[in-house]
Design a protein around this motif. Structure first.
Motif, PDB file in Angstrom:
ATOM      1  N   ARG A 123       3.717  -1.252   2.871  1.00  0.00           N
ATOM      2  CA  ARG A 123       2.831  -1.237   1.761  1.00  0.00           C
ATOM      3  C   ARG A 123       3.082  -0.101   1.013  1.00  0.00           C
ATOM      4  O   ARG A 123       2.936  -0.244  -0.168  1.00  0.00           O
ATOM      5  CB  ARG A 123       1.223  -0.819   2.597  1.00  0.00           C
ATOM      6  CG  ARG A 123       0.301  -0.205   1.523  1.00  0.00           C
ATOM      7  CD  ARG A 123      -0.830  -0.219   2.109  1.00  0.00           C
ATOM      8  NE  ARG A 123      -1.827   0.407   1.149  1.00  0.00           N
ATOM      9  CZ  ARG A 123      -3.350   0.625   1.414  1.00  0.00           C
ATOM     10  NH1 ARG A 123      -3.764   0.307   2.501  1.00  0.00           N
ATOM     11  NH2 ARG A 123      -3.735   1.281   0.394  1.00  0.00           N
ATOM     12  N   ASP A 126       6.316  -1.126  -0.955  1.00  0.00           N
ATOM     13  CA  ASP A 126       5.769  -2.208  -2.013  1.00  0.00           C
ATOM     14  C   ASP A 126       5.351  -1.219  -3.323  1.00  0.00           C
ATOM     15  O   ASP A 126       5.720  -1.880  -4.347  1.00  0.00           O
ATOM     16  CB  ASP A 126       4.739  -2.929  -1.840  1.00  0.00           C
ATOM     17  CG  ASP A 126       5.464  -4.350  -0.915  1.00  0.00           C
ATOM     18  OD1 ASP A 126       6.443  -4.514  -0.792  1.00  0.00           O
ATOM     19  OD2 ASP A 126       4.639  -5.258  -0.598  1.00  0.00           O
ATOM     20  N   SER A 164      -1.962  -9.819   2.015  1.00  0.00           N
ATOM     21  CA  SER A 164      -1.517  -8.437   2.077  1.00  0.00           C
ATOM     22  C   SER A 164      -0.488  -8.403   3.158  1.00  0.00           C
ATOM     23  O   SER A 164      -0.086  -7.566   3.749  1.00  0.00           O
ATOM     24  CB  SER A 164      -2.679  -7.667   2.806  1.00  0.00           C
ATOM     25  OG  SER A 164      -3.066  -7.956   3.867  1.00  0.00           O
ATOM     26  N   PHE A 166       2.825  -7.357   2.852  1.00  0.00           N
ATOM     27  CA  PHE A 166       3.652  -6.606   2.136  1.00  0.00           C
ATOM     28  C   PHE A 166       4.905  -6.719   2.480  1.00  0.00           C
ATOM     29  O   PHE A 166       5.345  -7.192   3.323  1.00  0.00           O
ATOM     30  CB  PHE A 166       3.291  -4.997   2.539  1.00  0.00           C
ATOM     31  CG  PHE A 166       2.040  -4.603   1.997  1.00  0.00           C
ATOM     32  CD1 PHE A 166       1.466  -4.460   0.907  1.00  0.00           C
ATOM     33  CD2 PHE A 166       0.936  -4.683   3.224  1.00  0.00           C
ATOM     34  CE1 PHE A 166       0.323  -4.128   0.570  1.00  0.00           C
ATOM     35  CE2 PHE A 166      -0.301  -4.100   3.057  1.00  0.00           C
ATOM     36  CZ  PHE A 166      -0.814  -3.883   1.817  1.00  0.00           C
ATOM     37  N   ILE A 207      -4.679  -3.476  -3.859  1.00  0.00           N
ATOM     38  CA  ILE A 207      -3.719  -2.738  -3.303  1.00  0.00           C
ATOM     39  C   ILE A 207      -2.328  -3.529  -3.633  1.00  0.00           C
ATOM     40  O   ILE A 207      -2.195  -4.669  -3.543  1.00  0.00           O
ATOM     41  CB  ILE A 207      -3.574  -2.706  -1.980  1.00  0.00           C
ATOM     42  CG1 ILE A 207      -4.879  -1.817  -1.321  1.00  0.00           C
ATOM     43  CG2 ILE A 207      -2.366  -1.984  -1.348  1.00  0.00           C
ATOM     44  CD1 ILE A 207      -5.463  -2.308   0.126  1.00  0.00           C
ATOM     45  N   THR A 209       1.321  -4.996  -4.030  1.00  0.00           N
ATOM     46  CA  THR A 209       2.326  -5.757  -3.128  1.00  0.00           C
ATOM     47  C   THR A 209       3.508  -6.308  -3.881  1.00  0.00           C
ATOM     48  O   THR A 209       3.424  -6.184  -5.004  1.00  0.00           O
ATOM     49  CB  THR A 209       1.542  -7.069  -2.551  1.00  0.00           C
ATOM     50  OG1 THR A 209       0.912  -7.851  -3.710  1.00  0.00           O
ATOM     51  CG2 THR A 209       0.230  -6.774  -1.666  1.00  0.00           C
TER      52      THR A 209
END
Ligand code: ADP
Ligand code: ASP
Ligand code: MG
Length: 462
Positions: A123, A126, A164, A166, A207, A209
């Motif tokens: 995460r 990314d 998600s 990543f 979030i 990515t």
């Protein structure tokens, strides 16, 4: 399937070398201007080498050297400031350089965070790599404005909604369609060019990515497909798809037209010029993809269409290759022919979300290849339950591609003879379900030699 196509809309993706410095961005501006007054979405990659440097920086701090990581950040900052200094006029320059400084302050904070925690999650990686595209698009946008082309910078993380996973997050197409209409269309309707980033996205929760290395092609194809664009242009540093990687075979020829199937096989088996997934959204909507050279925009390039070129009788279109391949051999005399064995075997790879490239089977064993060692140890533990495992690294794939392979006998014999003359050992052979490729696994050190001799065999010395 016939559907409505927006004949006025052009997706223009510019790869790393096509935005690498001020000169490249000047060329980009000329190319974009040529297409006006069409509706244009520019999808930008990071300046060439920047994604690699950001990854190196992240690993350097994780491995304990914060000061070395900061040096990388500083030199990246200098590079971007230099480009913007060269391109922008006073009023814009101060504003953009302030923003560049701000981005690099953020990167430094993240680097400090990784140092404190001593841990680098996918995460966080990314988030770090996302700055490459954010920086380049910021500069491209301002340069276009300074040149008098009205444009708007749209944050791709508002549009490219993904899951998600990543590092290679999966785009959620329905969401992307909704967002592309919401964020891109009003800009286009206002006669402005959209500038956005390839490669990066965000989860629904916002979030950051990324969708996999080389993923800007994929971003471009997805944006084009959800908006029914007329064409997707991939601007790069070579004239188009060639009969082999021109870095390996200097006399490689330009291919004018390719079918979607051929292009996706080539992309999958290593023709780095195109990200493998690029093709899919375009195929589904029958949207042509054109590969073009940003250094020589007058060259016609390669047009990829659903059906390819029916007049072209060339049997072999191109030879692709890939290094860093790992071959896994699973032997199980006891269970091999037993019901469900292969299903069990492939479910192990599926559970680890690992894609298998080439498969060949014998009476008592299965050999397959993967192209990276992520989770290899865990996979091995699971495979140990079903058979005896041998793993060989440093292998390579050489893949001969062409629609003509289907109907032409003797291709394999010619390939084997050519390779045998150079004493190149073939470790695995697969003909692929689509019948348009012949794939061979050889030692990594033999890959370039193999590509050259096969190119000679099928294309002669041109
Ligand atoms: P970009 O940064 O524009 O996305 P890439 O480096 O990803 O560009 O892809 C372009 C490179 O792909 C070329 O410089 C070339 O060396 C390589 N390549 C590999 N196979 C082929 C091929 N069959 N035809 C053309 N280029 C190829
Ligand atoms: N910048 C990203 C990479 O280097 C994405 C791309 O260039 O397509 O992988
Ligand atoms: Mg690329």
């Amino acid at each position: 399937m016939n559907q409505w196509i927006n004949e006025q809309m052009n997706i223009m993706k510019f790869g790393g070398t096509s935005v690498e410095d001020a000169n490249a961005i000047h060329r980009l501006i000329k190319i974009v201007r040529r297409e006006l007054p069409k509706q244009i979405i520019v999808v930008g990659s990071a300046c060439s080498g920047v994604t690699n440097e950001l990854i190196r920086c992240a690993h350097t701090v994780k491995d304990g050297s914060e000061s070395d990581a900061m040096n990388i950040v500083e030199s990246l900052k200098k590079r971007h400031i230099n480009i913007s200094d060269e391109l922008l006029k006073e009023n814009r320059l101060a504003e953009v350089n302030r923003k560049i400084e701000e981005y690099f302050d953020e990167i430094k904070n993240i680097v400090r965070g990784v140092n404190l925690l001593g841990e680098l999650t996918s995460r966080t990686l990314d988030l770090i790599t996302s700055y490459g595209e954010r920086l380049s698009s910021l500069i491209i946008h301002s340069a276009l404005e300074v040149s008098g082309i009205r444009s708007s910078l749209v944050n791709a993380r508002k549009v490219m909604i993904t899951d998600s996973y990543f590092g290679s997050a999966k785009p959620l197409v329905d969401k992307i369609e909704e967002r592309a209409k919401k964020y891109f269309l009003p800009v286009l309707e206002n006669n402005q060019v959209v500038i956005t980033q390839g490669f990066i996205g965000a989860t629904e929760q916002g979030i950051t990515t990324t969708i996999g290395r080389g993923g800007s092609d994929y971003s471009a194809a997805l944006f084009g497909s959800v908006l029914n664009a007329e064409i997707i242009q991939i601007w790069t540093d070579v004239d188009g798809m060639m009969s082999a990687d021109p870095r390996i075979v200097h006399e490689a020829r330009l291919i004018r037209k390719l079918s979607f199937n051929e292009a996706s096989e080539l992309a999958y088996f290593g023709a780095k010029i195109l990200h493998p997934n690029t093709i899919l959204p375009a195929v589904q909507k029958n949207i042509p993809v054109k590969i073009l050279n940003s250094r020589r925009p007058e060259v016609e390039g390669t047009l990829i269409l659903k059906t390819g070129d029916s007049d072209d009788k060339t049997v072999v279109k191109s030879i692709a290759s890939k290094k860093g391949i790992i071959v896994i051999n699973i032997a199980s005399s006891r269970m091999f022919l037993a019901h469900g064995f292969l299903a069990k075997l492939f479910s192990i790879f599926a559970d680890h979300e690992k894609s298998v490239d080439v498969v060949s089977t014998s009476e008592v064993s299965v050999s397959l290849t993967i192209d990276n060692d992520k989770d290899l140890e865990k996979i091995k533990i699971d495979l140990d339950q079903i058979g005896e495992i041998r793993i060989a690294k440093s292998k390579g794939i050489v893949c001969i591609v062409g629609e003509g392979l289907k109907k032409t006998p003797g291709i394999a014999a010619r390939a084997f003879t050519a390779l045998a003359k150079l004493n190149i050992n073939i470790e695995m052979i697969s003909e692929g379900a689509s019948d348009i490729n012949l794939t061979l696994v050889v030692n990594e050190s033999d890959v370039d030699k193999a590509v050259r001799v096969l190119h000679d065999e099928f294309f002669g010395n041109v």
